[in-house]
Design a protein around this motif. Structure first.
Motif, PDB file in Angstrom:
ATOM      1  N   THR A  37       0.832  -1.207   0.000  1.00  0.00           N
ATOM      2  CA  THR A  37       0.000   0.000   0.000  1.00  0.00           C
ATOM      3  C   THR A  37       0.864   1.253   0.000  1.00  0.00           C
ATOM      4  OG1 THR A  37      -0.104   0.018   2.417  1.00  0.00           O
ATOM      5  CG2 THR A  37      -1.835  -1.200   1.246  1.00  0.00           C
ATOM      6  N   ALA A  38       0.329   2.320  -0.627  1.00  0.00           N
ATOM      7  CA  ALA A  38       1.056   3.588  -0.707  1.00  0.00           C
ATOM      8  C   ALA A  38       1.166   4.261   0.648  1.00  0.00           C
ATOM      9  CB  ALA A  38       0.365   4.516  -1.717  1.00  0.00           C
ATOM     10  N   SER A  39       0.249   3.922   1.565  1.00  0.00           N
ATOM     11  CA  SER A  39       0.272   4.561   2.893  1.00  0.00           C
ATOM     12  C   SER A  39       1.410   4.034   3.759  1.00  0.00           C
ATOM     13  CB  SER A  39      -1.070   4.329   3.597  1.00  0.00           C
ATOM     14  OG  SER A  39      -1.306   2.934   3.746  1.00  0.00           O
ATOM     15  N   SER A  40       1.997   2.946   3.342  1.00  0.00           N
ATOM     16  CA  SER A  40       3.098   2.374   4.123  1.00  0.00           C
ATOM     17  C   SER A  40       4.379   3.181   3.890  1.00  0.00           C
ATOM     18  CB  SER A  40       3.319   0.909   3.717  1.00  0.00           C
ATOM     19  OG  SER A  40       4.473   0.407   4.331  1.00  0.00           O
ATOM     20  N   ASN A  41       5.066   3.487   4.961  1.00  0.00           N
ATOM     21  CA  ASN A  41       6.341   4.201   4.842  1.00  0.00           C
ATOM     22  C   ASN A  41       7.531   3.255   4.806  1.00  0.00           C
ATOM     23  OD1 ASN A  41       5.204   6.802   4.854  1.00  0.00           O
ATOM     24  ND2 ASN A  41       4.974   6.726   7.086  1.00  0.00           N
ATOM     25  N   LYS A  42       7.239   1.964   4.746  1.00  0.00           N
ATOM     26  CA  LYS A  42       8.316   0.980   4.760  1.00  0.00           C
ATOM     27  C   LYS A  42       9.039   0.963   3.413  1.00  0.00           C
ATOM     28  CE  LYS A  42       6.224  -2.179   8.122  1.00  0.00           C
ATOM     29  NZ  LYS A  42       5.740  -3.566   8.370  1.00  0.00           N
ATOM     30  N   SER A  43      10.319   0.645   3.473  1.00  0.00           N
ATOM     31  CA  SER A  43      11.098   0.503   2.247  1.00  0.00           C
ATOM     32  C   SER A  43      10.897  -0.897   1.664  1.00  0.00           C
ATOM     33  CB  SER A  43      12.588   0.734   2.533  1.00  0.00           C
ATOM     34  OG  SER A  43      13.083  -0.315   3.363  1.00  0.00           O
ATOM     35  N   LEU A  44      11.305  -1.060   0.416  1.00  0.00           N
ATOM     36  CA  LEU A  44      11.193  -2.384  -0.209  1.00  0.00           C
ATOM     37  C   LEU A  44      12.032  -3.412   0.548  1.00  0.00           C
ATOM     38  CD1 LEU A  44      11.346  -1.498  -4.034  1.00  0.00           C
ATOM     39  CD2 LEU A  44       9.351  -1.733  -2.534  1.00  0.00           C
ATOM     40  N   ASN A  45      13.138  -2.946   1.115  1.00  0.00           N
ATOM     41  CA  ASN A  45      13.987  -3.859   1.878  1.00  0.00           C
ATOM     42  C   ASN A  45      13.250  -4.388   3.104  1.00  0.00           C
ATOM     43  OD1 ASN A  45      16.431  -5.223   2.382  1.00  0.00           O
ATOM     44  ND2 ASN A  45      17.005  -3.668   3.894  1.00  0.00           N
ATOM     45  N   LEU A  46      12.533  -3.498   3.815  1.00  0.00           N
ATOM     46  CA  LEU A  46      11.773  -3.923   4.998  1.00  0.00           C
ATOM     47  C   LEU A  46      10.591  -4.798   4.620  1.00  0.00           C
ATOM     48  CD1 LEU A  46      11.799  -0.645   7.137  1.00  0.00           C
ATOM     49  CD2 LEU A  46      13.097  -2.748   7.540  1.00  0.00           C
ATOM     50  N   LEU A  47      10.065  -4.586   3.420  1.00  0.00           N
ATOM     51  CA  LEU A  47       8.966  -5.440   2.935  1.00  0.00           C
ATOM     52  C   LEU A  47       9.483  -6.776   2.405  1.00  0.00           C
ATOM     53  CD1 LEU A  47       6.829  -2.757   1.059  1.00  0.00           C
ATOM     54  CD2 LEU A  47       6.262  -3.905   3.217  1.00  0.00           C
ATOM     55  N   LYS A  48      10.806  -6.976   2.489  1.00  0.00           N
ATOM     56  CA  LYS A  48      11.454  -8.224   2.047  1.00  0.00           C
ATOM     57  C   LYS A  48      11.257  -8.476   0.556  1.00  0.00           C
ATOM     58  CE  LYS A  48      11.184 -10.401   6.600  1.00  0.00           C
ATOM     59  NZ  LYS A  48      10.739 -11.570   7.394  1.00  0.00           N
ATOM     60  N   ILE A  49      11.247  -7.397  -0.207  1.00  0.00           N
ATOM     61  CA  ILE A  49      11.179  -7.505  -1.665  1.00  0.00           C
ATOM     62  C   ILE A  49      12.590  -7.408  -2.205  1.00  0.00           C
ATOM     63  CG2 ILE A  49      10.311  -6.440  -3.780  1.00  0.00           C
ATOM     64  CD1 ILE A  49       7.918  -5.441  -2.155  1.00  0.00           C
ATOM     65  N   LYS A  50      13.021  -8.444  -2.896  1.00  0.00           N
ATOM     66  CA  LYS A  50      14.408  -8.551  -3.343  1.00  0.00           C
ATOM     67  C   LYS A  50      14.493  -8.442  -4.859  1.00  0.00           C
ATOM     68  CE  LYS A  50      14.851 -12.641  -1.625  1.00  0.00           C
ATOM     69  NZ  LYS A  50      13.439 -12.770  -1.223  1.00  0.00           N
ATOM     70  N   HIS A  51      15.715  -8.341  -5.339  1.00  0.00           N
ATOM     71  CA  HIS A  51      15.993  -8.299  -6.777  1.00  0.00           C
ATOM     72  C   HIS A  51      15.451  -9.565  -7.454  1.00  0.00           C
ATOM     73  CE1 HIS A  51      18.095  -7.602 -10.533  1.00  0.00           C
ATOM     74  NE2 HIS A  51      18.647  -8.804 -10.440  1.00  0.00           N
ATOM     75  N   GLY A  52      14.681  -9.376  -8.507  1.00  0.00           N
ATOM     76  CA  GLY A  52      14.154 -10.507  -9.266  1.00  0.00           C
ATOM     77  C   GLY A  52      12.818 -11.032  -8.786  1.00  0.00           C
ATOM     78  N   ASP A  53      12.289 -10.498  -7.663  1.00  0.00           N
ATOM     79  CA  ASP A  53      10.999 -10.983  -7.149  1.00  0.00           C
ATOM     80  C   ASP A  53       9.874 -10.686  -8.131  1.00  0.00           C
ATOM     81  OD1 ASP A  53      12.131 -12.005  -4.931  1.00  0.00           O
ATOM     82  OD2 ASP A  53      11.254 -10.587  -3.496  1.00  0.00           O
ATOM     83  N   LEU A  54       8.830 -11.527  -8.068  1.00  0.00           N
ATOM     84  CA  LEU A  54       7.656 -11.378  -8.923  1.00  0.00           C
ATOM     85  C   LEU A  54       6.467 -10.937  -8.081  1.00  0.00           C
ATOM     86  CD1 LEU A  54       6.335 -11.758 -11.741  1.00  0.00           C
ATOM     87  CD2 LEU A  54       5.817 -14.111 -11.068  1.00  0.00           C
ATOM     88  N   LEU A  55       5.906  -9.757  -8.384  1.00  0.00           N
ATOM     89  CA  LEU A  55       4.723  -9.239  -7.709  1.00  0.00           C
ATOM     90  C   LEU A  55       3.529  -9.346  -8.663  1.00  0.00           C
ATOM     91  CD1 LEU A  55       6.269  -6.029  -6.082  1.00  0.00           C
ATOM     92  CD2 LEU A  55       6.149  -8.349  -5.139  1.00  0.00           C
ATOM     93  N   PHE A  56       2.318  -9.203  -8.107  1.00  0.00           N
ATOM     94  CA  PHE A  56       1.112  -9.447  -8.893  1.00  0.00           C
ATOM     95  C   PHE A  56       0.187  -8.231  -8.839  1.00  0.00           C
ATOM     96  CE2 PHE A  56       2.851 -13.363  -7.300  1.00  0.00           C
ATOM     97  CZ  PHE A  56       2.968 -14.119  -8.465  1.00  0.00           C
TER      98      PHE A  56
END
Length: 560
Positions: free
Chosen positions: A57-76
Motif C-alpha cells: 500500500t502507498a500509505s506504508s512508509n516501509k522501504s522495499l527492503n523492509l517489505l522483504k522484496i528482493k531483486h528478481g521478485d515477482l509481484l502481482f
C-alpha cells in the motif's frame, strides 16, 4: 548511489520489469508501477502473493527492503475490478480466472475440456499449496536489447546473461499415454521392415483425448501413420524433403486428425525361424540415443503446446515419440517417450550435440565468439553415495527422457476401414508398391462392398486422390472427407455421383482392370464424359493424353 534492483510485476496483460532501489518506499515504487502500466494511482492493487495476500500500500512508509522484496521478485498487479483480498486459499484455478499470460491463444480442444474439469486430487491440506507458478519457458540465449555494454563476444552482463541450467528429470508429462487404435495400423507400418530388413520412419496422425485412468490425463490416439520420403538402411534413417507435407496436414485436419507424434523402427532379426528380434534398448545401453533426443526435441519445438497460462502463449509440447524395437521377450514392442522442456530449450537454442561413439551421451556446447552457451550441469552420485554436480560435457541423455506408456485397446477402434487387400502406402516404391491408377483400379476391383464409405475410407487412398499428378482432387474432395469424418454413407454416395469420381473410374478402366459395374465410356454414376472417354492414359507414366496423339505428351513414349 543506492544499488538498483529489478522487480517483475505481472498483470493480466503480461509481465513488466520495474527498476527500483532497496531503500525506496512503497509509495515511490507504486508510482513507478502506475506509470509503467498506464494506471491512475488508485486504479490497481499490487500483492506479494498471487492469491491477493500481502498487499503493498502507498500509505506504508516501509522501504522495499523492509517489505522483504528482493531483486528478481515477482509481484502481482490486479486492476481495481479484480483487486480485493481473497476469502480463502484456493488449490485450483478460481472460476472465471483467465490467467496471467497471452490473452488470445486458442488452446487444443482437450486442454479446453480439461480446464473446465474439477481436477482435484483430494487429500489433506498441504501448506505449500495456494499459489500456482507462471509457466515460463526456458531460454538459453542472451536477452536482446541490453545497451549497457558491447554485444557478445565483447560484453555481457547479469541482466542479459541466461541462467545456468541444472538438468532434472522432469516430474510431469504433457501426454500420459499413446494408444494405437488397432493392431493393423502398427502392423502395416512394420511390414516395411519385415520385407526389407531396413529401418523405417512415419508420422503419427490421430487426436488427443482424455485419459480417464489418470486425473486430468491426456492420451494420444493414433489412427493412421503417414510415411514421408526417406532412405532407410539396416542401421540408419535419412528423411528427405516432403513436398506433400502441408497437403497431408490439411487433409488430416479435414478428417478431424492432426500430427500427434513420430515413430521409427530399431529392429534386428535374432532368429528368423522363430521370428524373434534382438533386445538392444535397455538400462545397460540406452532407451533413446542422443541424436534421437535431439530429433524429438526439434519435433516438439515445431509442435508447441498452446497454453494461456504462459506469457509466451505456449508451454512444452504434446508431440510424442514411439519406437518399435525388441523387448525382453525378443518380440516387437512399442515404447513411448517425450523429451523434457529443458531438452527442448537446449535443442531450440542449438546448445546440445550428440556424441558419435556413445549414443547414450549428449554434449553441451561450449561458448564461442558466435554463440554464448550457458553452463549446463546435472546431479550424480559418486562412489561414496554423495550427491555431486557434474558439468554436462558429456551428459547422460536419461536426464532428458520422459517415459510414456504405449498400448492397444481391448476393443479395437477403426477411424478408417480395414481391408484384406489394402491400398498401397505412399513412398514404398522400393518394395514395388506404387500408388497409381493401376493400383487404384486393382484395389477397387478387389473391394466390392456395397457400402461405398467402407471402400473409400482408407487414409492412404484419400491422400492419393488429393496428391496424384494426373487428376488431383484437392479442390473437390471436401464433401468426401466430411463423409469419412462423420461416417455418413449418404454424403459418400452423393460424392460418388460427382463428375470427379466418374472421371476417376474411367481413368482406372484405361489401365486394363475392369471395375465391377463400370460401363464402357459414357454415362457413369449419372454423369456423361465424352471428352474424357476419348483421351488415353500412357501405360508408362499414366499421363492422360489428348485423342489422336500417337506418343505420350509427358514421357514421349509411343502409345501401346
Amino acid at each position: 548511489m543506492a544499488e538498483s534492483i529489478i522487480i517483475r510485476v505481472q498483470s493480466p496483460d503480461g509481465v513488466k520489469r520495474i527498476t527500483a532501489t532497496k531503500r525506496e518506499t512503497a509509495a515511490t515504487f507504486l508510482k513507478k508501477v502506475a506509470k509503467e502500466f498506464g494506471f491512475q494511482n488508485n486504479g490497481f492493487s499490487v500483492y506479494i502473493n498471487r492469491n491477493k495476500t500481502g498487499e503493498i500500500t502507498a500509505s506504508s512508509n516501509k522501504s522495499l527492503n523492509l517489505l522483504k522484496i528482493k531483486h528478481g521478485d515477482l509481484l502481482f498487479l490486479f486492476p481495481s475490478s479484480l483487486a480485493g483480498p481473497s476469502s480463502e486459499m484456493e488449490t485450483s484455478i478460481p472460476p472465471g480466472f483467465k490467467g496471467f499470460g497471452a490473452p488470445n491463444v486458442v488452446e487444443d480442444e482437450i486442454d479446453q475440456y480439461l480446464s473446465k474439469q474439477d481436477g482435484k486430487i483430494y487429500r489433506s491440506r498441504d501448506p505449500q499449496l495456494g499459489k500456482f507458478v507462471a509457466l515460463e519457458n526456458i531460454s538459453c540465449k542472451i536477452k536482446s536489447g541490453c545497451e549497457g555494454h558491447l554485444p557478445w563476444p565483447n560484453g555481457i552482463c547479469t541482466k542479459c546473461q541466461p541462467s545456468a541450467i541444472t538438468l532434472n528429470r522432469q516430474k510431469y508429462r504433457h501426454v500420459d499415454n499413446i494408444m494405437f487404435e488397432n493392431h493393423t495400423v502398427a502392423d502395416r507400418f512394420l511390414d516395411f521392415w519385415r520385407k526389407t530388413g531396413n529401418q523405417h520412419f512415419g508420422f503419427l496422425y490421430g487426436r488427443y483425448t482424455e485419459h480417464k485412468d489418470i486425473p486430468l490425463g491426456i492420451r494420444a490416439e493414433v489412427a493412421a501413420i503417414y510415411e514421408p520420403p526417406q532412405i532407410g538402411t539396416q542401421n540408419s534413417l535419412e528423411l528427405l524433403e516432403d513436398p506433400k507435407a502441408e497437403v497431408v496436414d490439411e487433409i488430416a485436419a479435414k478428417l478431424g486428425l492432426r500430427k500427434v507424434g513420430w515413430i521409427f523402427t530399431d529392429l534386428v532379426s535374432e532368429d528368423t525361424r522363430k521370428g524373434t528380434v534382438r533386445y538392444s534398448r535397455n538400462k545397460d545401453t540406452y532407451f533413446l540415443s542422443s541424436e534421437e533426443c535431439i530429433t524429438a526435441g526439434d519435433f516438439q519445438n515445431k509442435h508447441p503446446n498452446m497454453c494461456r497460462l504462459s506469457p509466451d502463449g505456449h508451454f512444452g509440447s504434446k508431440f510424442v515419440t514411439a519406437v518399435a524395437t525388441g523387448g525382453p521377450d525378443n518380440q516387437v514392442h512399442f515404447e513411448g517417450y517425450q523429451v523434457s522442456n529443458q531438452c527442448m530449450a537446449l535443442v531450440r537454442d542449438e546448445c546440445l550435440l550428440p556424441c558419435k561413439d556413445a549414443p547414450e551421451l549428449g554434449y553441451a556446447k561450449e561458448s564461442s565468439s558466435e554463440q554464448y552457451v550457458p553452463d549446463v550441469f546435472y546431479k550424480d552420485v559418486d562412489k561414496f553415495g554423495n550427491e555431486i554436480t557434474q558439468l554436462a560435457r558429456p551428459l547422460p541423455v536419461e536426464y532428458l527422457i520422459i517415459d510414456i506408456t504405449t498400448t492397444f485397446p481391448k476393443d479395437p477402434v477403426y477411424t478408417f476401414s480395414i481391408s484384406q487387400n489394402p491400398f498401397p502406402i505412399e513412398n514404398r516404391d522400393v518394395l514395388g508398391e506404387t500408388q497409381d491408377f493401376h493400383s487404384l483400379a486393382t484395389y477397387l476391383s478387389q473391394n466390392t462392398s456395397s457400402v461405398f464409405l467402407d471402400t473409400i475410407s482408407d487414409f492412404h487412398l484419400l491422400l492419393f486422390l488429393v496428391t496424384n499428378e494426373v487428376m488431383p482432387l484437392q479442390d473437390s474432395i471436401s464433401l468426401l472427407l466430411e463423409a469419412v469424418r462423420t461416417r455418413n454413407e449418404e454424403l459418400a454416395q452423393t460424392w460418388k455421383r460427382s463428375e470427379q469420381w466418374a472421371t476417376i473410374e474411367q481413368l482406372c478402366s484405361t489401365v486394363g482392370v475392369q471395375l465391377p459395374g463400370l460401363q464402357e465410356y459414357g454415362a457413369v454414376g449419372g454423369a456423361t464424359h465424352t471428352a474424357t472417354a476419348a483421351m488415353w492414359a500412357c501405360q508408362h507414366c499414366t499421363f492422360m493424353n489428348q485423342p489422336g496423339t500417337g506418343h505420350c505428351e509427358m514421357c514421349s513414349l509411343p502409345r501401346t
